[in-house]
Design a protein around this motif. Structure first.
Motif, short mmCIF file in Angstrom:
data_model
loop_
_atom_site.label_atom_id
_atom_site.label_comp_id
_atom_site.label_asym_id
_atom_site.label_seq_id
_atom_site.Cartn_x
_atom_site.Cartn_y
_atom_site.Cartn_z
N UNK A 89 59.12 -23.00 -34.08
CA UNK A 89 59.17 -21.53 -33.62
C UNK A 89 60.69 -20.98 -33.71
N UNK A 90 60.52 -20.09 -32.77
CA UNK A 90 61.92 -19.33 -32.93
C UNK A 90 61.61 -18.76 -30.81
N UNK A 91 63.30 -18.88 -30.22
CA UNK A 91 62.91 -18.69 -28.74
C UNK A 91 64.28 -17.72 -28.33
N UNK A 92 63.67 -16.77 -27.73
CA UNK A 92 64.81 -15.23 -28.37
C UNK A 92 65.02 -15.06 -26.45
N UNK A 144 51.41 -12.39 -26.81
CA UNK A 144 50.77 -12.92 -26.10
C UNK A 144 52.03 -12.38 -24.01
N UNK A 145 51.40 -11.58 -23.14
CA UNK A 145 52.73 -10.68 -21.55
C UNK A 145 51.49 -11.17 -20.70
N UNK A 174 58.13 -13.60 -19.52
CA UNK A 174 57.73 -15.15 -21.21
C UNK A 174 56.82 -14.05 -22.31
N UNK A 175 57.26 -13.75 -23.31
CA UNK A 175 56.62 -12.92 -24.12
C UNK A 175 56.14 -13.77 -25.04
N UNK A 198 61.79 -14.49 -24.13
CA UNK A 198 62.38 -14.84 -22.09
C UNK A 198 62.69 -13.33 -21.90
N UNK A 199 61.82 -12.55 -20.84
CA UNK A 199 62.58 -11.23 -20.83
C UNK A 199 63.29 -11.53 -19.52
#
Length: 570
Positions: A468-471, A498-499, A548-549, A566-567
């Motif tokens: 997975x990617x985490x940004x 998913x938001x 989180x999105x 993570x917004x």
């Protein structure tokens, strides 16, 4: 009419106990004039009554004790069928009342659990209370040579299960003392048993109601009965409802108070009829008026008045109205008045206007296959009713659930936030799972749906070269994400974001396609085709509300890639 032989036989029996000065026949009555009636004591008259009753006659005092009148016995000592019908109806309504109370106050209980609570913690205690009222009464009647007659039990299908009973003796009471002791013993024994069940209802191991605020109990809202507000509040706070065993005891307190009213053949009616004689009828009229007024709050109090009137608003008259009452008479009157004041309540029990609205910030949760963990959801409950509530939660199908937050009652017009975590095992297969979250307080409930998406992460599908990617990105800035097929086979994918429902964002796709969205969306379902080595570039920009999105790309078998963004605020 009495013939000469009957007159001689009856006179010989009366002469055994009293000095007879003369006798005369008056139609169906045979009257003996006696002297010094008071000197002989009540036992003489009781023995005469018993002896004549065996011969089919009834004796009672007239003319202030200077005359003893004899008539033929005409009553039937058998209990009428309607008594058994009302008894059966009362037992049924007691069970129903217990079940209703349990289902309204124990949120997680099943039908079987509520029925078990009703039988063990309500039906048996209330039945014990009713028996405690009848057994001493039957013993006193037997000691005084009087056969016990089954009381008329009054069912209450709405709340209490029973309104108590109306005394229905098969024959007249032999003396005022028997009436006094019969009514007093019934009231006191029932009251003591009710207090006993209230006392043990707080013991550990019994089904307690920790929140309780969904129920507007009368001793909370109307400050009745005084027994609670003045005494038991030290043990049972007014802001909470009793558990089902305590409610059974509370029913006993209320029923005792209403059966202590000086009305007809109620227990209080027996006592006041013994003390005041025919003058007690005025108290009966006052009691009927009181029940009619209280019936404006709770209609079944009028039913109690109807039963009391049907079976005699004047109350009973004893055979011996001359012998004086014991000194206990004054204490008995005080006890009756105290029981009425302590336990009477206009509205015995009622549910508050419990209504609320539930929102879930995000109904989807995404997790990777084989990792397990908790699927968390933020739930907000808005109280729209007129009573404080503390909601409870359930989940179906059943999985471990943990609730965080809340704790304090939600006041009317207020709201509270909770975090619900569903425990999912690592063996949960890839796919989409739907769960129903039940939120309820008292008898009011709301059901909400949540979903869990389990994705089987593959090294062949990547976001920015990872899976997975985490940004991390801030509101208002672009985030570029490259979705690529690093494997050797073709993939047909769906894309899903998913938001939280309050998060607004833009999605930029190839061919300068830009889409404005908020919350969770599935787009390009089964339309993103990536051959071996192919890739596409996506642009994401959050426009509001940090949080989180998740961006998910998956095929029909839930094999794919996951990116978590993570917004953060500006």
């Amino acid at each position: 009419m009495f013939d000469e032989e009957e007159v001689r036989q009856i006179q010989s029996r009366v002469s055994k106990y009293y000095e007879v000065e003369g006798a005369e026949r008056d139609g169906d009555f045979l009257v003996f004039r006696v002297s010094n009636f008071d000197l002989y004591g009540e036992e003489h008259f009781t023995s005469l009554v018993r002896e004549l009753e065996k011969q089919g006659y009834v004796a009672f005092t007239t003319a202030g004790g200077s005359e003893i009148t004899i008539v033929r016995k005409t009553w039937d000592s058998r209990a009428f069928p309607y008594r058994y019908i009302l008894l059966a109806a009362t037992l049924a309504t007691v069970i129903y009342s217990g079940y209703s109370y349990s289902s309204a106050t124990y949120e997680a209980s099943t039908f079987a659990g509520n029925l078990q609570n009703a039988l063990i913690f309500f039906f048996i205690p209330v039945l014990t209370f009713l028996l405690a009222r009848e057994i001493p009464k039957a013993m006193i009647l037997k000691m005084n040579g009087m056969e016990y007659g089954l009381s008329i039990f009054i069912p209450d299908p709405i709340t209490l299960g029973t309104l108590g009973s109306v005394n229905a003796p098969n024959r007249p009471y032999p003396s005022r003392k028997v009436m006094l002791y019969s009514g007093l013993s019934s009231l006191l024994s029932g009251f003591i048993i009710a207090l006993f069940f209230i006392s043990i209802s707080t013991l550990k191991g019994l089904p307690q109601i920790d929140y309780s605020r969904a129920i507007n109990t009368p001793f909370r809202k109307l400050l009745f009965p005084l027994l609670y507000t003045g005494i038991l509040d030290h043990f049972l706070p007014l802001g909470s409802a009793p558990n089902i065993l305590g409610f059974a005891g509370w029913v006993g307190i209320v029923v005792t108070a209403f059966n202590a009213l000086p009305l007809g053949y109620l227990d209080g009616g027996l006592i006041f009829s013994a003390v005041l004689g025919r003058k007690s009828v005025y108290l009966s009229y006052i009691s009927v008026a009181l029940l009619v007024v209280l019936g404006l709050y709770y209609p079944f109090w009028i039913l109690l008045a109807v039963f009391a009137i049907v079976f005699g608003i004047r109350g009973p008259t004893s055979l011996n109205n001359v012998s004086p009452l014991p000194r206990l008479r004054d204490a008995a009157v005080v006890v009756v008045l105290v029981l009425i004041v302590l336990g009477i309540v206009p509205l015995p029990y009622h549910g508050g206007s419990t209504q609320f609205r539930v929102t879930i910030n995000e109904e989807y949760y995404v997790m990777a296959y084989g990792m397990g963990g908790n699927a968390s959801y933020n739930v907000t409950v808005f109280n729209l009713g007129d009573a404080p509530i503390v909601p409870a939660f359930s989940v179906s199908p059943s999985v471990p659930m943990y609730v965080y937050g809340g704790g304090s009652p939600i006041e009317p017009g207020g709201e509270a936030s909770y975090t619900l975590s569903l425990g999912l095992p690592p063996t949960t297969h890839p796919g989409e799972y739907s769960y129903s979250i039940g939120v309820y307080s008292g008898s009011y409930s709301v059901a909400c749906s949540v979903r869990v998406i389990v994705v089987n992460l593959t090294p062949e599908i990547l976001f920015n070269g990872r899976n997975p990617l985490s940004e991390e990105a801030s509101v208002g800035t672009d985030t570029n994400m490259t979705l690529e097929n690093a494997g050797g086979m073709n993939y047909t994918l769906s894309l899903m974001i998913v938001a939280p429902s309050g998060m607004y964002y833009q999605v930029g796709m190839p061919d300068n396609l830009t889409i404005d969205m908020n919350g969770t969306h599935m787009f390009f379902s089964g339309q993103v085709k990536l051959g071996a080595g192919d890739s596409i570039v996506m642009h994401l920009k959050a426009l509001s509300d940090p949080g989180m999105m998740y961006v998910v790309a998956f095929n029909s078998t839930m094999v794919g890639a996951l990116a978590a963004v993570d917004i953060t605020p500006y």
